[in-house]
Design an enzyme around this catalytic site. Structure first.
Site, PDB file in Angstrom:
ATOM      1  N   PRO A 157      34.575  42.019  43.397  1.00  0.00           N
ATOM      2  CA  PRO A 157      35.012  42.227  44.777  1.00  0.00           C
ATOM      3  C   PRO A 157      34.052  43.146  45.528  1.00  0.00           C
ATOM      4  O   PRO A 157      33.668  44.204  45.030  1.00  0.00           O
ATOM      5  CB  PRO A 157      36.395  42.867  44.614  1.00  0.00           C
ATOM      6  CG  PRO A 157      36.877  42.380  43.284  1.00  0.00           C
ATOM      7  CD  PRO A 157      35.642  42.313  42.430  1.00  0.00           C
ATOM      8  N   GLU A 158      33.658  42.714  46.718  1.00  0.00           N
ATOM      9  CA  GLU A 158      32.759  43.494  47.554  1.00  0.00           C
ATOM     10  C   GLU A 158      33.565  44.101  48.700  1.00  0.00           C
ATOM     11  O   GLU A 158      34.795  44.060  48.697  1.00  0.00           O
ATOM     12  CB  GLU A 158      31.618  42.601  48.041  1.00  0.00           C
ATOM     13  CG  GLU A 158      30.813  41.983  46.894  1.00  0.00           C
ATOM     14  CD  GLU A 158      29.704  41.059  47.366  1.00  0.00           C
ATOM     15  OE1 GLU A 158      29.255  41.191  48.522  1.00  0.00           O
ATOM     16  OE2 GLU A 158      29.276  40.195  46.573  1.00  0.00           O
TER      17      GLU A 158
ATOM     18  N   LYS B 133      33.019  50.008  47.979  1.00  0.00           N
ATOM     19  CA  LYS B 133      33.882  49.077  47.246  1.00  0.00           C
ATOM     20  C   LYS B 133      35.055  49.793  46.587  1.00  0.00           C
ATOM     21  O   LYS B 133      35.713  49.225  45.708  1.00  0.00           O
ATOM     22  CB  LYS B 133      33.066  48.339  46.187  1.00  0.00           C
ATOM     23  CG  LYS B 133      31.874  47.570  46.734  1.00  0.00           C
ATOM     24  CD  LYS B 133      31.042  46.966  45.616  1.00  0.00           C
ATOM     25  CE  LYS B 133      29.755  46.357  46.129  1.00  0.00           C
ATOM     26  NZ  LYS B 133      28.924  45.794  45.037  1.00  0.00           N
TER      27      LYS B 133
ATOM     28  N   HIS C 132      47.665  40.856  30.901  1.00  0.00           N
ATOM     29  CA  HIS C 132      46.559  41.629  31.475  1.00  0.00           C
ATOM     30  C   HIS C 132      47.031  42.552  32.596  1.00  0.00           C
ATOM     31  O   HIS C 132      46.225  43.021  33.395  1.00  0.00           O
ATOM     32  CB  HIS C 132      45.466  40.688  31.982  1.00  0.00           C
ATOM     33  CG  HIS C 132      44.930  39.785  30.910  1.00  0.00           C
ATOM     34  ND1 HIS C 132      44.189  40.263  29.847  1.00  0.00           N
ATOM     35  CD2 HIS C 132      45.054  38.444  30.729  1.00  0.00           C
ATOM     36  CE1 HIS C 132      43.857  39.251  29.060  1.00  0.00           C
ATOM     37  NE2 HIS C 132      44.379  38.146  29.560  1.00  0.00           N
TER      38      HIS C 132
ATOM     39  N   ARG D 292      39.141  41.392  32.520  1.00  0.00           N
ATOM     40  CA  ARG D 292      37.946  41.906  31.847  1.00  0.00           C
ATOM     41  C   ARG D 292      37.982  43.417  31.627  1.00  0.00           C
ATOM     42  O   ARG D 292      37.148  43.955  30.906  1.00  0.00           O
ATOM     43  CB  ARG D 292      36.703  41.541  32.657  1.00  0.00           C
ATOM     44  CG  ARG D 292      36.537  40.038  32.865  1.00  0.00           C
ATOM     45  CD  ARG D 292      35.206  39.737  33.508  1.00  0.00           C
ATOM     46  NE  ARG D 292      35.118  38.348  33.932  1.00  0.00           N
ATOM     47  CZ  ARG D 292      34.026  37.804  34.466  1.00  0.00           C
ATOM     48  NH1 ARG D 292      32.943  38.533  34.643  1.00  0.00           N
ATOM     49  NH2 ARG D 292      34.019  36.541  34.819  1.00  0.00           N
TER      50      ARG D 292
ATOM     51  N   LYS E  10      10.082  51.882  50.830  1.00  0.00           N
ATOM     52  CA  LYS E  10      10.610  51.142  49.675  1.00  0.00           C
ATOM     53  C   LYS E  10       9.797  49.864  49.463  1.00  0.00           C
ATOM     54  O   LYS E  10       9.698  49.024  50.365  1.00  0.00           O
ATOM     55  CB  LYS E  10      12.089  50.802  49.870  1.00  0.00           C
ATOM     56  CG  LYS E  10      13.013  52.014  49.781  1.00  0.00           C
ATOM     57  CD  LYS E  10      14.463  51.595  49.786  1.00  0.00           C
ATOM     58  CE  LYS E  10      15.386  52.791  49.603  1.00  0.00           C
ATOM     59  NZ  LYS E  10      15.259  53.372  48.248  1.00  0.00           N
TER      60      LYS E  10
ATOM     61  N   ARG F 189      20.200  38.756  39.049  1.00  0.00           N
ATOM     62  CA  ARG F 189      21.251  38.117  39.840  1.00  0.00           C
ATOM     63  C   ARG F 189      20.692  36.921  40.594  1.00  0.00           C
ATOM     64  O   ARG F 189      19.546  36.932  41.031  1.00  0.00           O
ATOM     65  CB  ARG F 189      21.856  39.114  40.834  1.00  0.00           C
ATOM     66  CG  ARG F 189      22.479  40.329  40.177  1.00  0.00           C
ATOM     67  CD  ARG F 189      23.116  41.221  41.202  1.00  0.00           C
ATOM     68  NE  ARG F 189      23.629  42.447  40.609  1.00  0.00           N
ATOM     69  CZ  ARG F 189      24.332  43.353  41.266  1.00  0.00           C
ATOM     70  NH1 ARG F 189      24.610  43.166  42.540  1.00  0.00           N
ATOM     71  NH2 ARG F 189      24.763  44.441  40.657  1.00  0.00           N
TER      72      ARG F 189
END
Length: 290
Positions: free
Chosen positions: A2-3, A58, A97, A122, A165, A280
């Site tokens: 989840p973002e 988050k 769970h 998880r 950067k 990713r």
């Protein structure tokens, strides 16, 4: 995972139901998630009033009143598969769970309170409980960058944080010290809308490029929140319903499809490409994004 939009959606859903309510019963079914849960966690939560629900990056932050310790903050990170679902009581037997279940007192004029269940297949989420006075110095929060939907996030601030950067812009935007709350899905979608290649070096995203990227990030996040977030695997809203923003993805998960930005021919150009950056998947159109 989840973002920002998913956590904000959960926050809003919970706020409508449990803000102002008292936690009358708390059941804890295991001692740990990703990390050990706080000592006497359920006992310390029981009897406290939910004074407000907030979000930082988050993280879901629940402000609690009524403790002898003073105002407390309950920090929740949903990890990869964590969900917080609220329904009318009384609570039933826990599922395999379900790791934490709490029940509130009834709202005025109603017979039953709310039951909120934290489920995490998880067990990669985590929780903490600490005095509100330590909020700004908490190790999970102290080094976070600006909120992308906040007033402190603009093209000038983003340019400043990206200056020097030499990492790809995709990796820089996933750095929570640069901007807070962005994850893989929404970075891919934002870079597409801004027409910026995820391979571009971060320090070159300044001036006009930063001026395109900031509103793209804001628009993607705002639209995702309005759609209830993105449900790809485990995520559901606080009422158990799926989010729907995944149906609006322009590039994420669309490898080989035509680019909606340039209508390129997938047979000739390959369409939307998938590459791997920092372990990713990144989805983008090499023709549309420069």
């Amino acid at each position: 995972m989840p973002e920002l939009p998913e956590v904000e959606t959960v926050r809003r859903g919970l706020e409508m139901k449990i803000a102002g309510r008292v936690l009358v019963r708390v059941a804890q079914y295991r001692p740990d998630l990703r990390f050990p849960l706080p000592e006497r966690f359920a006992a310390r939560l029981t009897g406290l009033r939910v004074a407000g629900l907030f979000r930082r990056a988050k993280y879901l932050l629940i402000r609690l009143e009524g403790s002898a310790e003073g105002p407390l903050v309950w920090l929740v990170h949903l990890g990869m598969s964590g969900t917080l679902v609220v329904r009318r009581g009384p609570p039933g037997p826990p599922g395999p769970h379900d790791h934490l279940v709490f029940e509130t007192d009834p709202p005025p004029g109603e017979a039953q309170g709310w039951v909120v269940t934290y489920n995490d297949v998880r067990r990669f989420g985590f929780m903490d409980l600490f005095p509100e006075a330590l909020l700004d110095s908490h190790p999970m929060l102290a080094c976070l960058g600006p909120e992308p939907l906040g007033n402190g996030f603009d093209a000038e601030e983003l340019s400043r944080r990206l200056a020097g950067k030499i990492t790809p812009i995709k990796a820089a935007l996933l750095d929570q010290t640069v901007v807070a709350g962005l994850g893989n899905i929404y970075v891919c979608e934002s870079l597409f809308r801004a027409g910026i290649s995820p391979r571009r070096l971060a320090h070159t995203v300044a001036g006009r490029r930063a001026g395109r990227l900031v509103p793209a990030i804001r628009d993607v996040l705002t639209e995702a929140i309005a759609a209830g977030g993105s449900s790809l695997r485990d995520y559901v809203q606080s009422d158990g319903e799926l989010g729907y923003f995944q149906h609006s993805f322009k590039v994420y998960g669309r490898e080989g499809e035509p680019c909606p930005g340039c209508d390129c021919d997938p047979v000739r150009t390959g369409g939307i490409a998938r590459i791997v950056q920092s372990g990713r998947s990144t989805f983008y159109c090499p023709r549309h994004q420069r």
